[in-house]
Write a protein that holds these residues in place. Sequence first.
Motif, short mmCIF file in Angstrom:
data_model
loop_
_atom_site.label_atom_id
_atom_site.label_comp_id
_atom_site.label_asym_id
_atom_site.label_seq_id
_atom_site.Cartn_x
_atom_site.Cartn_y
_atom_site.Cartn_z
N ASN A 185 29.34 -10.74 3.36
CA ASN A 185 29.54 -12.13 3.78
C ASN A 185 28.41 -13.03 3.30
O ASN A 185 27.84 -13.80 4.07
CB ASN A 185 29.69 -12.23 5.30
N ASP A 186 28.05 -12.91 2.02
CA ASP A 186 27.03 -13.75 1.39
C ASP A 186 25.65 -13.55 2.01
O ASP A 186 24.84 -14.47 2.06
CB ASP A 186 27.44 -15.22 1.45
N ASN A 187 25.37 -12.35 2.51
CA ASN A 187 24.05 -12.06 3.05
C ASN A 187 23.63 -10.64 2.67
O ASN A 187 24.47 -9.76 2.50
CB ASN A 187 24.03 -12.21 4.57
N VAL A 188 22.33 -10.45 2.53
CA VAL A 188 21.78 -9.15 2.18
C VAL A 188 21.58 -8.33 3.45
O VAL A 188 20.96 -8.80 4.41
CB VAL A 188 20.44 -9.31 1.43
N VAL A 189 22.12 -7.13 3.43
CA VAL A 189 21.95 -6.20 4.55
C VAL A 189 21.16 -5.00 4.03
O VAL A 189 21.61 -4.31 3.13
CB VAL A 189 23.32 -5.74 5.11
N LEU A 190 19.96 -4.81 4.59
CA LEU A 190 19.13 -3.67 4.21
C LEU A 190 19.47 -2.48 5.09
O LEU A 190 19.70 -2.62 6.29
CB LEU A 190 17.65 -4.01 4.39
N SER A 191 19.49 -1.29 4.49
CA SER A 191 19.72 -0.07 5.26
C SER A 191 18.87 1.04 4.65
O SER A 191 18.40 0.94 3.52
CB SER A 191 21.20 0.30 5.27
N ASN A 192 18.70 2.09 5.39
CA ASN A 192 17.90 3.23 4.94
C ASN A 192 16.54 2.77 4.41
O ASN A 192 16.09 3.19 3.34
CB ASN A 192 18.63 4.04 3.86
N VAL A 193 15.87 1.90 5.18
CA VAL A 193 14.54 1.44 4.78
C VAL A 193 13.59 2.62 4.85
O VAL A 193 13.55 3.35 5.84
CB VAL A 193 14.06 0.29 5.69
N CYS A 199 0.85 -1.20 0.00
CA CYS A 199 0.00 0.00 0.00
C CYS A 199 0.88 1.25 0.00
O CYS A 199 0.72 2.13 -0.83
CB CYS A 199 -0.92 -0.01 1.21
N ASN A 200 1.84 1.29 0.92
CA ASN A 200 2.81 2.38 0.94
C ASN A 200 3.94 2.06 -0.04
O ASN A 200 4.21 0.89 -0.31
CB ASN A 200 3.39 2.54 2.36
N ASN A 201 4.60 3.08 -0.55
CA ASN A 201 5.80 2.86 -1.34
C ASN A 201 6.91 2.53 -0.36
O ASN A 201 7.20 3.31 0.55
CB ASN A 201 6.15 4.12 -2.15
N MET A 202 7.52 1.36 -0.56
CA MET A 202 8.51 0.88 0.39
C MET A 202 9.75 0.43 -0.35
O MET A 202 9.67 -0.14 -1.44
CB MET A 202 7.95 -0.29 1.21
N GLY A 203 10.91 0.68 0.27
CA GLY A 203 12.16 0.24 -0.33
C GLY A 203 13.32 0.48 0.60
O GLY A 203 13.15 1.00 1.71
N ALA A 204 14.50 0.09 0.14
CA ALA A 204 15.70 0.23 0.97
C ALA A 204 16.94 0.19 0.10
O ALA A 204 16.91 -0.32 -1.03
CB ALA A 204 15.76 -0.91 1.99
#
Length: 162
Positions: free
Chosen positions: A100-108, A89-94
């Motif tokens: 180290n073979d993993n996704v790190v989300l920031s500034n969500v 519903c909301n525009n969402m992103g990061a």
Amino acid sequence: MKNMTKIMMAATLAVGTLAAGCQTTPSVTAPVTQPITVDALQAYNWQLVDAKRSNGDKVSQLFFDPSKPLTLKFFKDGTSNRVTFANTCNNMGASYSVVNDNVVLSNVMSTMMACPEPQASFDTATMATVQGKYSINNNANNVPILTIRNANQVAYFKAVAK
């Protein structure tokens, strides 16, 4: 007649033994885990196909509208890597990085519209779903599957051509 019965029993036993010896055991191969890379994530859009809580219950908030599944869209935006969460519903992103073979989300980021139910719950469930350990495997049809696993749930996303 006794000899004929013995011959028939011996023949049946021989045919059964030969048939059992000719059977092939299906080869079972474990899914091959692919490394998590920016290129692997950005090669597809990732459409949610299943999400279950640690107790096995389906995360029903993510499936209220099957025609609009949660879709993760990874892309390069100038010099940074971004991901958007489509059909919320909301525009969402990061912003994201692979460490180290993993996704790190920031500034969500998210807009702050007052979404009605069930869309509001969909947005909340989305944020809980995208946080966790990412892995990519191919399913039996050789389609890449992105798995996100955390302490509360596991979600599976199939690769969809961009």
